[in-house]
Design an enzyme around this catalytic site. Structure first.
Site, mmCIF file in Angstrom:
data_model
loop_
_atom_site.group_PDB
_atom_site.id
_atom_site.type_symbol
_atom_site.label_atom_id
_atom_site.label_comp_id
_atom_site.label_asym_id
_atom_site.label_seq_id
_atom_site.Cartn_x
_atom_site.Cartn_y
_atom_site.Cartn_z
ATOM 1 C CE LYS A 5 17.699 11.534 -40.930
ATOM 2 N NZ LYS A 5 17.424 12.896 -40.515
HETATM 3 C C1 LIG Z 1 16.610 13.906 -41.105
HETATM 4 C C2 LIG Z 1 16.279 15.043 -40.222
HETATM 5 C C3 LIG Z 1 15.074 15.739 -40.351
HETATM 6 C C4 LIG Z 1 14.076 15.447 -41.457
HETATM 7 O O1 LIG Z 1 13.465 14.196 -41.297
HETATM 8 P P1 LIG Z 1 12.715 13.497 -42.527
HETATM 9 O O2 LIG Z 1 12.357 12.144 -42.068
HETATM 10 O O3 LIG Z 1 13.741 13.470 -43.637
HETATM 11 O O4 LIG Z 1 11.555 14.337 -42.890
HETATM 12 C C5 LIG Z 1 14.791 16.744 -39.439
HETATM 13 N N1 LIG Z 1 15.672 17.067 -38.459
HETATM 14 C C6 LIG Z 1 16.846 16.421 -38.310
HETATM 15 C C7 LIG Z 1 17.772 16.839 -37.236
HETATM 16 C C8 LIG Z 1 17.192 15.379 -39.167
HETATM 17 O O5 LIG Z 1 18.355 14.737 -39.008
#
Ligand SMILES: *Cc1c(COP(=O)(O)O)cnc(C)c1O
Length: 495
Positions: free
Chosen positions: A113
């Site tokens: 993120k």
């Molecule tokens: C948010 C997240 C995901 C999923 O990503 P999306 O964009 O919501 O599909 C997968 N792994 C981790 C560690 C995340 O923080």
């Protein structure tokens, strides 16, 4: 370059406005009306570039109202050494000749993120100036663990913004909770909600559609905006790392320019894999996009049958950031695959809201089958994938990454496709110590952030320093509320 709504193509906004607004007024997602193409020459030119330069190049194609100089400044700040622990930013690790792993957890909160949420606050801040906005943006986010911390870290002390995060009380890992409760910054707050992620997310959506509350905030010179991946300013920075990974593989002579590569992505809200789809649409030589789900397999079912049905049991798994039944960004994919038919998308989304399910027509489903493959991975298989990578490659991966690694193997066994593949690593294993320790055969001694040390000793690997330092940090927040009380939390925070 203009942006339109996935539910009403009469909408037309400039990039800065789209970033500021986050969501279209009709409930649709704001999406570019065209996708710039990358030629082989463009890719060739990007080979020697730094990650920051690649980001500037790619993002500039979509943001004509931001100058290249401005974007480079943002990228240097977002991905510089004060925030990322490697100058590669998003390095590609090679496991064998045809299998690579794209590590997206070298940022300040140790999850992917950060790649978007270190950039979004800067795009938004500039958008406020460009649009002459005088009110303060109040960012609301619902989080299954990683978004909340990354958003708070990105927005901490950013002028003309305040940020409030809601997370499910028992739905995040101990490390994730400690990260959020110790967040610095004078403009941040966090509140846990009794319930699961969908409760927190639907609470936030209700606040966004509460006209009375919006009016009240407007009088007090605030407006609401979102840090969830419905905001275009979050998807765009993610397109960059697919292109960057490809450039790295060519630069390091693991691929020839023009060779195809498959990506396997651990998926929840469909933001990450959607960015991969857009990279492919721009001309990046991508073969299949492989969508990996945990036991919450709503997307596996959709991508293999054409029917989306959220009426199913919600499971809390060891990969909590993927415990999601409503994948918001799927709407952008469907919009694109219907050829930009906003009225049709609106029908599907209305059906989803009314009955919890919809079925796409055969034309759309046919395209989906061409582009995507999907699989899901249960809890035992997740743990087994962690153990296998640790043993065979001396490589420690987290629970989300393990889901992708397992589904990639399922794909290869099912299709015999030998195209080189990259699976996407979305979090540091030190965010999920308890599950990772158990998977590699250790018995967790203690709980919560105490286990960071144990995982360091057991594996001889250092934890990201910010996680190791959590123990010394003071907990600043301890608010817990029922979901009905969420609007009141907003009012109090803005007083
Ligand atoms: C948010 C997240 C995901 C999923 O990503 P999306 O964009 O919501 O599909 C997968 N792994 C981790 C560690 C995340 O923080």
């Amino acid at each position: 370059m203009n942006y339109t709504s996935t539910r009403d193509t009469g909408v037309s906004l400039e990039a800065a406005q789209a970033v500021k607004q986050g969501l279209s007024r009709d409930g649709g997602l704001l999406t570019p009306v065209e996708f710039p193409k990358l030629s082989q020459n463009d890719l060739n030119a990007m080979l020697p570039m730094s990650y920051q330069q690649r980001a500037t190049f790619v993002m500039g194609l979509y943001l004509p109202d931001y100058s290249a100089k401005e974007l480079l400044g943002f990228a240097e700040k977002a991905y510089g050494p004060a925030r990322f622990d490697t100058s590669a930013v998003a390095p590609v690790k090679t496991l064998d000749a045809a299998t690579h792993c794209l590590e997206l957890w070298h940022g300040p909160t140790s999850a992917f993120k950060d790649l978007a949420l270190q950039m979004l606050p800067q795009l938004l801040s500039a958008a406020l100036k460009k649009t002459g906005e005088t009110r303060t943006a109040c960012i609301l986010a619902a989080t299954s663990g990683d978004t909340g911390k990354a958003a708070m870290e990105g927005f901490a002390d950013v002028e003309q913004t305040k940020i409030l995060v809601f997370y499910p009380k028992d739905g995040v890992s101990a490390v994730q909770e400690a990260q959020m409760l110790t967040q610095r910054g004078g403009n941040v707050n966090v509140c846990s909600v009794v319930g699961n992620f969908d409760d927190a997310q639907s609470g936030v959506k209700r606040i966004f559609s509460d006209e009375a509350l919006r009016d009240e905030l407007d009088k007090r010179s605030y407006f609401l905006s979102s840090a969830n991946s419905i905001n275009w300013g979050r998807i765009l920075p993610q397109v960059v790392y697919y292109i960057s990974a490809y450039c790295d593989l060519v630069r390091d002579e693991k691929l020839k320019l023009g060779d195809k590569v498959n990506f396997c992505v651990p998926t929840g809200n469909f933001g990450d894999i959607l960015a991969g789809y857009y990279a492919r649409k721009m001309g990046l030589p991508v073969g299949k996009l492989i969508c990996a789900s945990n036991k919450n397999d709503v997307l596996t079912e959709f991508l293999t049958t054409g029917t989306y049905d959220r009426n199913r049991t919600f499971y809390s798994t060891m990969s909590p950031s993927m415990d999601i039944l409503i994948s918001s960004n799927l709407e952008r994919l469907i919009f694109d695959l219907t050829g930009g038919d906003g009225a049709q998308v609106k029908k599907y989304m209305d059906a989803l809201a009314m009955s919890g399910s919809y079925r796409v027509d055969d034309g759309v489903f046919g395209k989906i089958k061409e582009l995507f493959w999907a699989g899901s991975c249960g809890e035992e298989a997740t743990a087994a994938a962690i153990a296998r990578h640790y043993k065979e490659y001396d490589y420690l991966i987290d629970t989300h990454t393990a889901v992708a690694a397992d589904v990639l193997e399922q794909y290869r066994a099912a299709t015999k496709d030998e195209t080189p593949a990259v699976f996407v690593s979305t979090a540091s294993p030190f965010k999920f110590c308890d599950s990772v320790l158990k998977a590699i055969g250790q018995t967790p001694a203690g709980e919560g952030i105490e286990l960071i040390d144990q995982l360091q000793y057991a594996t001889g690997r250092p934890a990201p320093w910010r996680l190791a330092a959590l123990r010394e940090k003071e907990r600043r927040f301890d608010l817990c509320r029922k979901k009905e009380e969420m609007p009141e939390v907003v009012r109090t925070f803005l007083d």
